[in-house]
Scaffold this motif. Structure first.
Motif, PDB file in Angstrom:
ATOM      1  N   LEU A  66       0.815  -1.219   0.000  1.00 20.48           N
ATOM      2  CA  LEU A  66       0.000   0.000   0.000  1.00 20.48           C
ATOM      3  C   LEU A  66       0.848   1.269   0.000  1.00 20.48           C
ATOM      4  CD1 LEU A  66      -2.922  -0.953   2.408  1.00 20.48           C
ATOM      5  CD2 LEU A  66      -2.972  -0.785  -0.090  1.00 20.48           C
ATOM      6  N   THR A  67       1.911   1.286   0.778  1.00 23.31           N
ATOM      7  CA  THR A  67       2.759   2.479   0.807  1.00 23.31           C
ATOM      8  C   THR A  67       3.517   2.655  -0.502  1.00 23.31           C
ATOM      9  OG1 THR A  67       4.500   1.232   1.943  1.00 23.31           O
ATOM     10  CG2 THR A  67       3.006   2.554   3.317  1.00 23.31           C
ATOM     11  N   GLY A  68       3.947   1.548  -1.098  1.00 23.32           N
ATOM     12  CA  GLY A  68       4.617   1.643  -2.397  1.00 23.32           C
ATOM     13  C   GLY A  68       3.670   2.128  -3.484  1.00 23.32           C
ATOM     14  N   ALA A 109       3.229  16.299  -1.786  1.00 21.68           N
ATOM     15  CA  ALA A 109       4.572  15.892  -1.358  1.00 21.68           C
ATOM     16  C   ALA A 109       4.598  15.296   0.050  1.00 21.68           C
ATOM     17  CB  ALA A 109       5.542  17.061  -1.479  1.00 21.68           C
ATOM     18  N   PRO A 110       3.821  15.824   1.007  1.00 20.20           N
ATOM     19  CA  PRO A 110       3.828  15.183   2.335  1.00 20.20           C
ATOM     20  C   PRO A 110       3.355  13.721   2.291  1.00 20.20           C
ATOM     21  CG  PRO A 110       2.902  17.383   2.492  1.00 20.20           C
ATOM     22  CD  PRO A 110       3.074  17.083   1.028  1.00 20.20           C
ATOM     23  N   TRP A 111       2.367  13.426   1.435  1.00 19.24           N
ATOM     24  CA  TRP A 111       1.905  12.037   1.280  1.00 19.24           C
ATOM     25  C   TRP A 111       3.035  11.169   0.750  1.00 19.24           C
ATOM     26  CZ3 TRP A 111      -2.323   9.577   2.855  1.00 19.24           C
ATOM     27  CH2 TRP A 111      -3.415  10.341   3.257  1.00 19.24           C
ATOM     28  N   GLN A 112       3.756  11.706  -0.210  1.00 17.76           N
ATOM     29  CA  GLN A 112       4.851  10.947  -0.817  1.00 17.76           C
ATOM     30  C   GLN A 112       5.959  10.694   0.212  1.00 17.76           C
ATOM     31  OE1 GLN A 112       6.356  12.791  -4.384  1.00 17.76           O
ATOM     32  NE2 GLN A 112       6.702  10.813  -5.325  1.00 17.76           N
ATOM     33  N   ALA A 113       6.296  11.703   0.986  1.00 14.12           N
ATOM     34  CA  ALA A 113       7.351  11.551   1.986  1.00 14.12           C
ATOM     35  C   ALA A 113       6.948  10.540   3.063  1.00 14.12           C
ATOM     36  CB  ALA A 113       7.664  12.914   2.614  1.00 14.12           C
ATOM     37  N   TRP A 114       5.712  10.644   3.562  1.00 14.89           N
ATOM     38  CA  TRP A 114       5.272   9.716   4.604  1.00 14.89           C
ATOM     39  C   TRP A 114       5.126   8.296   4.079  1.00 14.89           C
ATOM     40  CZ3 TRP A 114       5.806   9.817   9.516  1.00 14.89           C
ATOM     41  CH2 TRP A 114       5.950  11.044  10.161  1.00 14.89           C
ATOM     42  N   SER A 115       4.662   8.159   2.848  1.00 14.45           N
ATOM     43  CA  SER A 115       4.549   6.804   2.297  1.00 14.45           C
ATOM     44  C   SER A 115       5.932   6.177   2.148  1.00 14.45           C
ATOM     45  CB  SER A 115       3.795   6.807   0.961  1.00 14.45           C
ATOM     46  OG  SER A 115       4.534   7.448  -0.043  1.00 14.45           O
ATOM     47  N   MET A 116       6.933   6.967   1.790  1.00 15.62           N
ATOM     48  CA  MET A 116       8.300   6.456   1.659  1.00 15.62           C
ATOM     49  C   MET A 116       8.853   6.034   3.024  1.00 15.62           C
ATOM     50  SD  MET A 116      10.800   5.771  -0.365  1.00 15.62           S
ATOM     51  CE  MET A 116      10.198   6.568  -1.816  1.00 15.62           C
ATOM     52  N   LYS A 117       8.604   6.825   4.052  1.00 17.38           N
ATOM     53  CA  LYS A 117       9.088   6.488   5.395  1.00 17.38           C
ATOM     54  C   LYS A 117       8.426   5.216   5.912  1.00 17.38           C
ATOM     55  CE  LYS A 117      10.058  11.277   6.476  1.00 17.38           C
ATOM     56  NZ  LYS A 117       9.638  12.492   7.155  1.00 17.38           N
ATOM     57  N   LEU A 118       7.117   5.092   5.740  1.00 23.44           N
ATOM     58  CA  LEU A 118       6.407   3.882   6.164  1.00 23.44           C
ATOM     59  C   LEU A 118       6.826   2.677   5.326  1.00 23.44           C
ATOM     60  CD1 LEU A 118       2.824   5.288   6.795  1.00 23.44           C
ATOM     61  CD2 LEU A 118       4.416   4.367   8.505  1.00 23.44           C
ATOM     62  N   HIS A 119       7.085   2.909   4.046  1.00 18.80           N
ATOM     63  CA  HIS A 119       7.521   1.836   3.152  1.00 18.80           C
ATOM     64  C   HIS A 119       8.865   1.266   3.618  1.00 18.80           C
ATOM     65  CE1 HIS A 119       7.319  -0.320  -0.653  1.00 18.80           C
ATOM     66  NE2 HIS A 119       8.576   0.006  -0.891  1.00 18.80           N
ATOM     67  N   GLY A 120       9.791   2.138   3.970  1.00 16.55           N
ATOM     68  CA  GLY A 120      11.092   1.678   4.467  1.00 16.55           C
ATOM     69  C   GLY A 120      10.965   0.910   5.770  1.00 16.55           C
ATOM     70  N   ALA A 121      10.116   1.392   6.675  1.00 17.59           N
ATOM     71  CA  ALA A 121       9.913   0.687   7.947  1.00 17.59           C
ATOM     72  C   ALA A 121       9.284  -0.683   7.713  1.00 17.59           C
ATOM     73  CB  ALA A 121       9.036   1.531   8.873  1.00 17.59           C
ATOM     74  N   ALA A 122       8.287  -0.739   6.832  1.00 19.86           N
ATOM     75  CA  ALA A 122       7.636  -2.024   6.522  1.00 19.86           C
ATOM     76  C   ALA A 122       8.623  -2.986   5.871  1.00 19.86           C
ATOM     77  CB  ALA A 122       6.425  -1.793   5.622  1.00 19.86           C
ATOM     78  N   ALA A 123       9.515  -2.468   5.040  1.00 19.22           N
ATOM     79  CA  ALA A 123      10.520  -3.324   4.391  1.00 19.22           C
ATOM     80  C   ALA A 123      11.435  -3.966   5.438  1.00 19.22           C
ATOM     81  CB  ALA A 123      11.342  -2.518   3.388  1.00 19.22           C
ATOM     82  N   LEU A 124      11.842  -3.195   6.429  1.00 20.45           N
ATOM     83  CA  LEU A 124      12.682  -3.751   7.497  1.00 20.45           C
ATOM     84  C   LEU A 124      11.927  -4.830   8.278  1.00 20.45           C
ATOM     85  CD1 LEU A 124      14.423  -0.519   8.799  1.00 20.45           C
ATOM     86  CD2 LEU A 124      15.436  -2.360   7.442  1.00 20.45           C
ATOM     87  N   ILE A 125      10.656  -4.587   8.552  1.00 19.09           N
ATOM     88  CA  ILE A 125       9.844  -5.573   9.270  1.00 19.09           C
ATOM     89  C   ILE A 125       9.697  -6.851   8.452  1.00 19.09           C
ATOM     90  CG2 ILE A 125       7.512  -6.047  10.140  1.00 19.09           C
ATOM     91  CD1 ILE A 125       7.400  -3.001  10.847  1.00 19.09           C
TER      92      ILE A 125
END
Length: 152
Positions: A32-34, A51-67
């Motif tokens: 979903l974040t991607g 742009a804020p949506w894009q930035a937050w989706s990228m941050k959540l995407h990176g966290a989900a990738a680590l999980i």
């Protein structure tokens, strides 16, 4: 002659319900974040307002990738390694695993690669693999379930 499988219970390859739901949740968040990031990038009429949506989706995407990487590590020996050794669901699991490796490598590249050409190629590889992984997951799951049903 002894059977290689005789000393192993049938449920050796099964993932616990808690880990399975954690994987489902993390993969869903990742997808979903991607997709959110891609939609904002390509469909936004005024990208600066989103742009804020894009930035937050990228941050959540990176966290989900680590999980997801952590959870895949947790199921490595109990599910992936044992199934591979016993030749269960190798094609679907191998394709799924190969695309995961491409996603991890291209995700690393997105963070560290410089140069317009290499960066662009890495982006497209990551986007294509990211979209494909959802379908490959369901193929792997369906093939595994058919295999279990066929052994009963």
């Amino acid at each position: 002659m002894s059977n290689l499988h005789s000393h192993q219970p049938r449920w050796t390859f099964r993932i616990s319900r808690q880990r399975l739901w954690a994987l489902y949740a993390a993969f869903t968040l990742l997808l979903l974040t991607g997709l959110t990031w891609l939609l904002v990038r390509f469909l936004a009429a005024e990208p600066e307002t989103l742009a804020p949506w894009q930035a937050w989706s990228m941050k959540l995407h990176g966290a989900a990738a680590l999980i997801v990487m952590f959870l895949l590590g947790m199921i490595w020996s109990a599910h992936i390694r044992h199934a591979w050794i016993r030749r269960h669901n190798r094609l679907a699991g191998g394709l799924f695993g190969a695309v995961i490796v491409l996603l991890v490598a291209s995700g690393y590249g997105l963070y560290y690669f410089n140069g317009e050409g290499l960066r662009s190629l890495t982006e497209w590889l990551h986007w294509l693999c990211g979209v494909a992984i959802g379908g490959l997951f369901w193929v792997h799951l369906a093939a595994g379930r058919r295999s279990v049903a066929g052994r009963k």
